[in-house]
Design an enzyme around this catalytic site. Structure first.
Site, PDB file in Angstrom:
ATOM      1  N   ASP A  30      29.612  35.956  40.304  1.00  0.00           N
ATOM      2  CA  ASP A  30      30.747  36.014  41.038  1.00  0.00           C
ATOM      3  C   ASP A  30      30.879  34.621  41.664  1.00  0.00           C
ATOM      4  OD1 ASP A  30      32.597  38.204  42.671  1.00  0.00           O
ATOM      5  OD2 ASP A  30      32.622  36.410  43.304  1.00  0.00           O
ATOM      6  N   ILE A  31      32.080  33.718  41.925  1.00  0.00           N
ATOM      7  CA  ILE A  31      31.998  32.347  42.506  1.00  0.00           C
ATOM      8  C   ILE A  31      31.894  32.857  43.899  1.00  0.00           C
ATOM      9  CG2 ILE A  31      33.336  30.802  40.780  1.00  0.00           C
ATOM     10  CD1 ILE A  31      35.952  32.096  42.069  1.00  0.00           C
ATOM     11  N   ASN A  85      36.319  48.187  42.680  1.00  0.00           N
ATOM     12  CA  ASN A  85      37.464  48.334  43.426  1.00  0.00           C
ATOM     13  C   ASN A  85      38.605  48.684  42.630  1.00  0.00           C
ATOM     14  OD1 ASN A  85      36.048  47.158  45.921  1.00  0.00           O
ATOM     15  ND2 ASN A  85      36.401  45.258  45.133  1.00  0.00           N
ATOM     16  N   GLU A  93      41.462  42.519  43.172  1.00  0.00           N
ATOM     17  CA  GLU A  93      42.167  41.240  43.049  1.00  0.00           C
ATOM     18  C   GLU A  93      42.437  40.804  41.708  1.00  0.00           C
ATOM     19  OE1 GLU A  93      40.085  38.258  45.595  1.00  0.00           O
ATOM     20  OE2 GLU A  93      40.569  39.406  47.260  1.00  0.00           O
ATOM     21  N   VAL A  94      41.564  41.082  40.811  1.00  0.00           N
ATOM     22  CA  VAL A  94      41.348  40.719  39.381  1.00  0.00           C
ATOM     23  C   VAL A  94      41.731  41.880  38.443  1.00  0.00           C
ATOM     24  CG1 VAL A  94      40.744  39.492  37.405  1.00  0.00           C
ATOM     25  CG2 VAL A  94      40.049  38.728  39.693  1.00  0.00           C
ATOM     26  N   HIS A  98      36.181  45.454  36.291  1.00  0.00           N
ATOM     27  CA  HIS A  98      34.850  44.727  36.600  1.00  0.00           C
ATOM     28  C   HIS A  98      33.978  45.580  37.373  1.00  0.00           C
ATOM     29  CE1 HIS A  98      37.736  43.104  39.223  1.00  0.00           C
ATOM     30  NE2 HIS A  98      36.869  42.910  39.997  1.00  0.00           N
ATOM     31  N   HIS A 100      31.091  45.024  40.250  1.00  0.00           N
ATOM     32  CA  HIS A 100      30.224  44.158  40.872  1.00  0.00           C
ATOM     33  C   HIS A 100      28.857  44.533  41.005  1.00  0.00           C
ATOM     34  CE1 HIS A 100      33.736  42.044  43.158  1.00  0.00           C
ATOM     35  NE2 HIS A 100      34.252  43.193  42.740  1.00  0.00           N
TER      36      HIS A 100
END
Ligand code: AMP
Length: 107
Positions: A30-31, A85, A93-94, A98, A100
């Site tokens: 993750d960035i 999420n 947000e994306v 995915h 985490h």
């Protein structure tokens, strides 16, 4: 579903620190890490959210959990957490499913 940055990363058209790839998933850092180890496990199939997962996707979901176990071993995590999420209200947000992977390695 509109294309997200994760599809570009999967096609290797956008940069990412990739740590795992197999026929079903890709995992990359993750960035904006929220734990000592913060990796996103992303299915190559572009499912928007966990709410969109169907019966036929259940082997994929179980495979993602296996990938999480593999990461926990590889990074020698003493403790770890998997977070998904779902939806804007759920903090997503994306809109490409995915997980985490948040890990805390042995000191
Ligand atoms: P979520 O809020 O669950 O949708 O999480 C999206 C995550 O993607 C956030 O933790 C972001 O920091 C992360 N993210 C967004 N763009 C990138 C990128 N290009 N490479 C790696 N992680 C990203």
């Amino acid at each position: 579903m509109s294309e997200t940055i994760f599809s570009k990363i999967i096609r290797r058209e956008a940069p990412a620190k990739i740590v795992h790839e197999d026929e079903l998933t890709m995992a990359f850092h993750d960035i904006n890490p929220k734990a000592p180890i913060h990796i996103l496990i992303v299915p190559k199939k572009p499912i928007p959210t966990l709410a969109d997962v169907s019966e036929e996707d259940l082997p994929l979901i179980s495979h993602i959990h296996k990938v999480a176990q593999t990461l926990a071993k590889a990074y020698e995590c003493e403790g770890w957490r998997l977070v998904v999420n779902v939806g804007e209200k759920g903090g997503q947000e994306v809109f490409h499913l995915h997980y985490h992977f948040l890990g805390w390695p042995k000191e």
